[in-house]
Motif scaffolding. Structure first.
Motif, short mmCIF file in Angstrom:
data_model
loop_
_atom_site.label_atom_id
_atom_site.label_comp_id
_atom_site.label_asym_id
_atom_site.label_seq_id
_atom_site.Cartn_x
_atom_site.Cartn_y
_atom_site.Cartn_z
N TYR A 15 43.05 -32.93 8.99
CA TYR A 15 43.55 -32.24 7.80
C TYR A 15 43.88 -33.28 6.74
O TYR A 15 44.01 -34.47 7.01
CB TYR A 15 44.78 -31.37 8.11
N LEU A 56 45.92 -38.20 5.51
CA LEU A 56 44.76 -37.75 6.28
C LEU A 56 45.15 -37.97 7.73
O LEU A 56 45.54 -39.08 8.09
CB LEU A 56 43.53 -38.62 5.99
N GLN A 83 45.16 -28.83 3.80
CA GLN A 83 43.87 -28.18 4.04
C GLN A 83 43.26 -28.69 5.32
O GLN A 83 43.20 -29.91 5.55
CB GLN A 83 42.90 -28.44 2.88
N LEU A 85 40.28 -29.70 7.38
CA LEU A 85 38.95 -30.20 7.05
C LEU A 85 37.97 -30.05 8.20
O LEU A 85 36.78 -29.87 7.99
CB LEU A 85 39.01 -31.68 6.65
N PRO A 121 38.96 -36.40 -0.32
CA PRO A 121 38.86 -35.63 0.91
C PRO A 121 38.92 -34.11 0.70
O PRO A 121 38.50 -33.35 1.56
CB PRO A 121 40.03 -36.12 1.75
N TYR A 122 39.42 -33.68 -0.46
CA TYR A 122 39.48 -32.24 -0.73
C TYR A 122 38.10 -31.65 -1.04
O TYR A 122 37.90 -30.46 -0.87
CB TYR A 122 40.46 -31.94 -1.87
N SER A 123 37.17 -32.47 -1.47
CA SER A 123 35.85 -31.93 -1.79
C SER A 123 34.76 -32.44 -0.85
O SER A 123 33.66 -31.88 -0.83
CB SER A 123 35.47 -32.25 -3.25
N GLY A 126 34.11 -32.24 5.92
CA GLY A 126 35.03 -32.72 6.95
C GLY A 126 34.44 -33.81 7.81
O GLY A 126 35.11 -34.79 8.15
N VAL A 129 34.66 -37.13 6.03
CA VAL A 129 36.03 -37.67 6.01
C VAL A 129 36.39 -38.23 7.39
O VAL A 129 36.99 -39.30 7.51
CB VAL A 129 37.04 -36.60 5.55
#
Length: 148
Positions: A15, A56, A83, A85, A121-123, A126, A129
């Motif tokens: 996440y 992260l 969020q 991921l 990392p939000y876009s 997963g 990342v």
């Protein structure tokens, strides 16, 4: 009891969240101290990457335990914009030796600046990342490890 029910299902969860307030050494040390102790008791392993206002975190362990921990994290007032991921079933832990390793995400880190110049990392997917976290850990710089 059914044999498939007796097996423990391991998962890996990744996440991202934004820090509420400054990410000071004292705050991070407090988070790590509590996490490492609780993680040992619950059979959780993983790595926390922290810096640039972000957290992260990769968590590994039994599915129910990881789900419960993630639920607590989403309610933790030190995090915002949490969020999920990636959540995957695993047969083997990647961070089996660490109750919680800590990687500092510094602004000048070449992994963040050069290899991943549009680090967000939000876009990002997963899996991308997760690979970046693995690369940071493999690189071994700015990492503090506490064994299980």
């Amino acid at each position: 009891m059914d044999e498939t029910r007796q097996r423990i299902q391991l998962v890996r969860l990744l996440y991202v969240s934004r820090a509420v307030g400054p990410q000071t050494t004292a705050v991070t040390d407090s988070i790590l101290s509590v996490a490492q102790s609780a993680n040992r008791q619950r059979g959780i392993t993983g790595v926390l990457c922290q810096g640039q206002g972000l957290y992260l975190q990769v968590l590994e362990g039994e599915r129910g335990v990881i789900n419960a921990l993630y639920n607590r994290i989403t309610q933790d007032r030190r995090h915002q914009d949490v969020q999920l991921l990636l959540l995957e079933e695993i047969s083997q832990r990647r961070y089996a030796d660490w109750a919680m390793a800590h990687v500092l995400l510094a602004d000048d880190d070449p992994m963040v600046q050069l290899h991943h110049p549009e680090f967000d990392p939000y876009s990002a997917p997963g899996a991308s990342v997760l690979k970046m976290v693995a690369d940071l850990v493999a690189k071994g710089e700015r990492i503090r490890k506490t064994s299980v």
